[in-house]
Design a protein around this motif. Sequence first.
Motif, PDB file in Angstrom:
ATOM      1  N   GLN A  77       0.813  -1.223   0.000  1.00 41.84           N
ATOM      2  CA  GLN A  77       0.000   0.000   0.000  1.00 41.84           C
ATOM      3  C   GLN A  77       0.844   1.269   0.000  1.00 41.84           C
ATOM      4  O   GLN A  77       0.334   2.357  -0.235  1.00 41.84           O
ATOM      5  N   GLY A  78       2.138   1.142   0.283  1.00 42.32           N
ATOM      6  CA  GLY A  78       2.997   2.316   0.266  1.00 42.32           C
ATOM      7  C   GLY A  78       3.866   2.418   1.504  1.00 42.32           C
ATOM      8  O   GLY A  78       4.077   1.442   2.223  1.00 42.32           O
ATOM      9  N   LEU A  79       4.379   3.613   1.755  1.00 43.52           N
ATOM     10  CA  LEU A  79       5.302   3.870   2.861  1.00 43.52           C
ATOM     11  C   LEU A  79       4.547   3.891   4.183  1.00 43.52           C
ATOM     12  O   LEU A  79       3.540   4.588   4.325  1.00 43.52           O
ATOM     13  N   ASP A  80       5.030   3.129   5.154  1.00 43.48           N
ATOM     14  CA  ASP A  80       4.448   3.110   6.501  1.00 43.48           C
ATOM     15  C   ASP A  80       5.101   4.238   7.294  1.00 43.48           C
ATOM     16  O   ASP A  80       6.108   4.040   7.984  1.00 43.48           O
ATOM     17  N   THR A  81       4.528   5.423   7.201  1.00 41.90           N
ATOM     18  CA  THR A  81       5.161   6.609   7.798  1.00 41.90           C
ATOM     19  C   THR A  81       5.148   6.566   9.322  1.00 41.90           C
ATOM     20  O   THR A  81       6.069   7.085   9.963  1.00 41.90           O
ATOM     21  N   ALA A  82       4.130   5.958   9.913  1.00 41.78           N
ATOM     22  CA  ALA A  82       4.080   5.883  11.374  1.00 41.78           C
ATOM     23  C   ALA A  82       5.237   5.045  11.907  1.00 41.78           C
ATOM     24  O   ALA A  82       5.924   5.433  12.862  1.00 41.78           O
ATOM     25  N   LEU A 101       8.003   4.420  10.268  1.00 44.32           N
ATOM     26  CA  LEU A 101       9.234   5.126   9.903  1.00 44.32           C
ATOM     27  C   LEU A 101       9.564   6.194  10.939  1.00 44.32           C
ATOM     28  O   LEU A 101      10.729   6.347  11.338  1.00 44.32           O
ATOM     29  N   ALA A 102       8.563   6.925  11.394  1.00 41.19           N
ATOM     30  CA  ALA A 102       8.795   7.967  12.398  1.00 41.19           C
ATOM     31  C   ALA A 102       9.330   7.367  13.690  1.00 41.19           C
ATOM     32  O   ALA A 102      10.260   7.916  14.318  1.00 41.19           O
ATOM     33  N   ARG A 103       8.762   6.228  14.110  1.00 36.91           N
ATOM     34  CA  ARG A 103       9.222   5.579  15.346  1.00 36.91           C
ATOM     35  C   ARG A 103      10.661   5.100  15.203  1.00 36.91           C
ATOM     36  O   ARG A 103      11.496   5.283  16.111  1.00 36.91           O
ATOM     37  N   THR A 104      10.955   4.480  14.077  1.00 38.63           N
ATOM     38  CA  THR A 104      12.315   3.981  13.835  1.00 38.63           C
ATOM     39  C   THR A 104      13.323   5.119  13.879  1.00 38.63           C
ATOM     40  O   THR A 104      14.379   5.014  14.527  1.00 38.63           O
ATOM     41  N   ILE A 105      13.028   6.206  13.178  1.00 36.71           N
ATOM     42  CA  ILE A 105      13.980   7.301  13.074  1.00 36.71           C
ATOM     43  C   ILE A 105      14.174   7.992  14.418  1.00 36.71           C
ATOM     44  O   ILE A 105      15.302   8.400  14.762  1.00 36.71           O
ATOM     45  N   LYS A 106      13.131   8.107  15.208  1.00 39.35           N
ATOM     46  CA  LYS A 106      13.268   8.735  16.525  1.00 39.35           C
ATOM     47  C   LYS A 106      14.279   7.976  17.387  1.00 39.35           C
ATOM     48  O   LYS A 106      15.162   8.583  18.014  1.00 39.35           O
ATOM     49  N   THR A 107      14.160   6.657  17.410  1.00 38.20           N
ATOM     50  CA  THR A 107      15.108   5.846  18.189  1.00 38.20           C
ATOM     51  C   THR A 107      16.496   5.863  17.546  1.00 38.20           C
ATOM     52  O   THR A 107      17.513   5.975  18.241  1.00 38.20           O
ATOM     53  N   ALA A 108      16.546   5.762  16.216  1.00 37.02           N
ATOM     54  CA  ALA A 108      17.833   5.723  15.515  1.00 37.02           C
ATOM     55  C   ALA A 108      18.619   7.008  15.739  1.00 37.02           C
ATOM     56  O   ALA A 108      19.846   6.968  15.953  1.00 37.02           O
ATOM     57  N   MET A 109      17.957   8.142  15.700  1.00 36.65           N
ATOM     58  CA  MET A 109      18.657   9.422  15.901  1.00 36.65           C
ATOM     59  C   MET A 109      19.202   9.521  17.324  1.00 36.65           C
ATOM     60  O   MET A 109      20.285  10.074  17.538  1.00 36.65           O
ATOM     61  N   ARG A 110      18.500   8.976  18.275  1.00 34.48           N
ATOM     62  CA  ARG A 110      19.012   8.970  19.657  1.00 34.48           C
ATOM     63  C   ARG A 110      20.256   8.092  19.743  1.00 34.48           C
ATOM     64  O   ARG A 110      21.242   8.457  20.406  1.00 34.48           O
ATOM     65  N   GLU A 138      11.744  12.631   1.602  1.00 37.89           N
ATOM     66  CA  GLU A 138      11.105  13.737   2.319  1.00 37.89           C
ATOM     67  C   GLU A 138      10.687  13.280   3.710  1.00 37.89           C
ATOM     68  O   GLU A 138      10.896  13.993   4.701  1.00 37.89           O
ATOM     69  N   ALA A 139      10.092  12.093   3.795  1.00 45.15           N
ATOM     70  CA  ALA A 139       9.662  11.577   5.091  1.00 45.15           C
ATOM     71  C   ALA A 139      10.852  11.340   6.013  1.00 45.15           C
ATOM     72  O   ALA A 139      10.827  11.709   7.197  1.00 45.15           O
ATOM     73  N   VAL A 140      11.913  10.739   5.481  1.00 47.16           N
ATOM     74  CA  VAL A 140      13.110  10.512   6.295  1.00 47.16           C
ATOM     75  C   VAL A 140      13.668  11.846   6.783  1.00 47.16           C
ATOM     76  O   VAL A 140      14.032  11.996   7.964  1.00 47.16           O
ATOM     77  N   SER A 141      13.737  12.822   5.905  1.00 50.41           N
ATOM     78  CA  SER A 141      14.262  14.132   6.263  1.00 50.41           C
ATOM     79  C   SER A 141      13.414  14.784   7.351  1.00 50.41           C
ATOM     80  O   SER A 141      13.935  15.298   8.354  1.00 50.41           O
ATOM     81  N   TYR A 161      22.186  27.563 -14.437  1.00 50.93           N
ATOM     82  CA  TYR A 161      22.744  26.210 -14.432  1.00 50.93           C
ATOM     83  C   TYR A 161      22.217  25.359 -13.268  1.00 50.93           C
ATOM     84  O   TYR A 161      22.986  24.685 -12.578  1.00 50.93           O
ATOM     85  N   ILE A 162      20.939  25.396 -13.026  1.00 50.51           N
ATOM     86  CA  ILE A 162      20.348  24.573 -11.981  1.00 50.51           C
ATOM     87  C   ILE A 162      18.900  24.303 -12.338  1.00 50.51           C
ATOM     88  O   ILE A 162      18.180  25.194 -12.784  1.00 50.51           O
ATOM     89  N   GLN A 163      18.501  23.063 -12.204  1.00 54.90           N
ATOM     90  CA  GLN A 163      17.119  22.690 -12.468  1.00 54.90           C
ATOM     91  C   GLN A 163      16.757  21.548 -11.531  1.00 54.90           C
ATOM     92  O   GLN A 163      17.140  20.401 -11.756  1.00 54.90           O
ATOM     93  N   VAL A 164      16.048  21.852 -10.450  1.00 57.74           N
ATOM     94  CA  VAL A 164      15.715  20.878  -9.420  1.00 57.74           C
ATOM     95  C   VAL A 164      14.244  20.993  -9.057  1.00 57.74           C
ATOM     96  O   VAL A 164      13.729  22.096  -8.873  1.00 57.74           O
ATOM     97  N   ASP A 165      13.590  19.872  -8.960  1.00 59.14           N
ATOM     98  CA  ASP A 165      12.206  19.831  -8.499  1.00 59.14           C
ATOM     99  C   ASP A 165      12.141  20.256  -7.032  1.00 59.14           C
ATOM    100  O   ASP A 165      12.958  19.832  -6.223  1.00 59.14           O
ATOM    101  N   LYS A 166      11.153  21.096  -6.682  1.00 59.81           N
ATOM    102  CA  LYS A 166      11.058  21.598  -5.304  1.00 59.81           C
ATOM    103  C   LYS A 166       9.760  21.204  -4.618  1.00 59.81           C
ATOM    104  O   LYS A 166       9.416  21.771  -3.578  1.00 59.81           O
ATOM    105  N   SER A 167       9.047  20.245  -5.169  1.00 59.40           N
ATOM    106  CA  SER A 167       7.752  19.874  -4.598  1.00 59.40           C
ATOM    107  C   SER A 167       7.913  19.283  -3.202  1.00 59.40           C
ATOM    108  O   SER A 167       8.949  18.706  -2.860  1.00 59.40           O
ATOM    109  N   SER A 168       6.887  19.432  -2.366  1.00 63.87           N
ATOM    110  CA  SER A 168       6.885  18.871  -1.012  1.00 63.87           C
ATOM    111  C   SER A 168       5.450  18.554  -0.620  1.00 63.87           C
ATOM    112  O   SER A 168       4.501  19.058  -1.225  1.00 63.87           O
ATOM    113  N   THR A 169       5.297  17.727   0.418  1.00 61.35           N
ATOM    114  CA  THR A 169       3.953  17.309   0.828  1.00 61.35           C
ATOM    115  C   THR A 169       3.708  17.433   2.327  1.00 61.35           C
ATOM    116  O   THR A 169       2.560  17.389   2.760  1.00 61.35           O
ATOM    117  N   LEU A 170       4.744  17.580   3.139  1.00 58.91           N
ATOM    118  CA  LEU A 170       4.588  17.579   4.592  1.00 58.91           C
ATOM    119  C   LEU A 170       4.547  18.996   5.155  1.00 58.91           C
ATOM    120  O   LEU A 170       4.794  19.984   4.447  1.00 58.91           O
TER     121      LEU A 170
END
Length: 949
Positions: free
Chosen positions: A621-626, A628-637, A695-698, A743-752
Amino acid sequence: MRTESQTTPAQAALAAEGYSDAAPARAEAAGQYRVIRRNGKQTHFDADKIKVAMTKAFLAVEGGSAAASSRIHETVNALTRQIAEGLFRRMPDGGTVHIEDIQDYVELALMRAGEHKVARAYVLYREQQAAKRAAETAAKQAAQPEAGGDVPQVTLADGSRAPLDAARLQALVDEACEGLADVDPARVLKDTLRGLYDGIKAQDVGQTLTMSARTLIDKDPNYSLVAARLLLDTLRSEALGFLSGLAETATQAEMAERYPEYFAAYVHRAVELELLDEELTRYDLARLGAALRPERDRLFTYLGLQTLYDRYFIHSQGQRFELPQAFFMRVAMGLAINEVDREAKAVEFYELLSSLDFMSSTPTLFNAGTLRPQLSSCYLTTVPDDLDGIFAAVKDNALLSKFAGGLGNDWTRVRGLGAHIKGTNGKSQGVVPFLKVANDTAVAVNQGGKRKGAVCAYLETWHVDIEEFLELRKNTGDERRRTHDMNTANWIPDLFMKRVAEEGEWTLFSPNEVPDLHDLVGTAFEARYAEYEAKAARGEIKVFRKVKAVDLWRKMLSMLFETGHPWIAFKDPCNLRSPQQHVGVVHSSNLCTEITLNTSDDEIAVCNLGSVNLAQHVTEQGLDTAKLARTIKTAMRMLDNVIDYNYYSVPQARRANLRHRPVGLGLMGFQDALYKLRLPYASEAAVEFADRSMEAVSYYAIEASTELAAERGAYKTFDGSLWSRGVLPIDSLNLLEETRGQYIQVDKSSTLDWDGLRERVKAQGMRNSNTMAIAPTATISNICGVSQSIEPTYQNLFVKSNLSGEFTVINPHLVADLKSRRLWDEVMVNDLKYYDGSVSAIDRVPDDLKALYATAFEIDARWLVEAASRRQKWLDQAQSLNLYMAEPSGKKLDNLYKLAWVRGLKTTYYLRSLGATHMEKAATRSAPAAAEEAPKVCSILDPECEACQ
């Protein structure tokens, strides 16, 4: 009529697969290879017997004329070398092989060589002989109905003998196969018994058991899990026996109860042996032992567990006594050692590691909990322009490498060839001789004896020695000016790329005459560089040289293709987007091009790495953001804890790390995540997923760091940083655009909700100056059983070589899909082997699977750049980006690396291309349909070009 200069199909096959004449002869001469005959007896391997058998088959088909005899002789010799080499490559250190396995190799070699009639004759002969043996056996059994089969005797450690415990072998195999589809316990046991012989050593029985499953991995990926579970039995016996001093064994089911008791004994014994820190004994070991999850021992693939066994587990005098869950808990205990409720945090960290949702980097896994906890992955230094400073930097390299650190050295300040030396009134030999010293130091001081020392030298493109620097990895020329064991990378300012685009001139300087260029970036660099060019034109600078920018660029790309070095990295985006530009300059990246931190004479940049297993956070169904958030919180600590707990071998590293507290959270398993989502790597949908997942990881990494700042305080140099001004990584693109112009062409879209996060960062601060970097994860991805980093699949079936040996690797996702369509059989296995793991040339594989399972060299490299560009906009550091090109050309490389620059990438890593023999075979394949949709780009971005927008 074939002439002497022509080759047979067998010889062509032999050459195409890279077999040498010498290897089998050397292996045979060593006497390390033995053949197990059908009666269980052993004999020395004798290639002549293979020749005799094949010659008989050829003669049966082709007769014995003079012409036929000549062809048969040459073909049989070539095929015999091929077969022997294949057997020896599978067992590089010697061993035993069953006669049936040799005959299987003979059949396969005959088929691959196109000798189908001979192969058929050989198969028929084998069947006749098998029937004859079966009849003889039946006759013997009829004559002696009471007789039982022979039971091999096993030689125990004390030299005594005992009958083989066949019942235990059966139980181990059944347990290893439990819950796994499409594996055959009877076949594993049969192959094991066939490989045993009378008098075999007890420790070799377990190895034979594991090898029996290992050889079946190419038949089904689940045999990799079977092999790992059988290897676990060897590990358990070794560990339990070491701790008790007795010959102990335990099944996986028995270990469920024994793990807690074992764990406490393991910690105390390791401390007694001075392998672990005594502080670990002050934990509540009973509580931690009770928290262990023995069932997670069964998560490993064979490659993952063998890698842990060979390189990571604590050992004494060659005996491993650290089991997988003890290993993960030991690492967790080290990382929690300064926590208030350290048992609770150790369990939290253990849960994350043992589930394989996140994995700390190799130095952390090596050294957490030990007496010298050097847990950091990367060190970046800048080398000064004086002898004391140069050799102090070399000494620092040695000390940092000793404890498993990868090194990135900035050598730009060292004066160039011909520059004046005031102290002696002589002329400099340039930077190259010192690079040779650094190269040899990396060889001499490896990483604690656990892996090779590794260093990368960086040089800015305006340095007068740049052209010699480009040739450091060449195999020709003066060996005193070559560095075959050191990586190199170009540190390229944007002004050079603009001169290339505009076909302008480029001036090379010696840094002692233009000292401030080293620290300048963006428009300030461009203005000062122009001033120095004017001074050179007036004769006010002595050592300089003018070249055409395009010519130098072409030489860079030419050397990159020829030697794989120097890598391409861009100075300005690394600095203009750096959160820490208020307190220093990024002078280089690291060994693997993902770290972008400031360096100076007073500070050696340090980065602590760990990677989220993205595949574990994705469902259909896609990315399990909930999750992912829990994992990253512990990983950053966990990553932040490394900074205070870490052992620093040089004071400049400690000073820098405690001031700025950078960490590098990355990811792995990106390709596996795409498989779960049914997205071909070469597609807009995959590029979009790269964007949204990063984006979610960031978001969650930055959020976790600002929450840590609220709890523990912001890092010391937070004030004045981009963070303090509310400029997040996505916002820093504007700073790059202001300098780059068109000399720069980068997509800047975001969702959060980035606005809300900006305000929290400004109010609470950040615990870490830098938070994200995508490392190669070459080894930890093996441990987790997923694809490396952000890499596409290299091959769907191949043999991987590393410090632990050679391993068959097969894509389980592909196999599952082929099974679901009833396409997985022996023919498909052989086709995959022949086509080097590619499905593109296999007609019966549907087009949708060909697109989904396109391998790295079948994907247009521009897709890799486009996906990397979407990630880069969210990263405060960089990413290790390998680029693959089946048939490189100057034009393709020019377009690819200009695209990387235009799309805002900070760095690139290896350029990988196919060898000539692989390209010949690849020429028979049709390109995957997705490649036709590859993004187009001009040689340089044109604002009027629709393809560039």
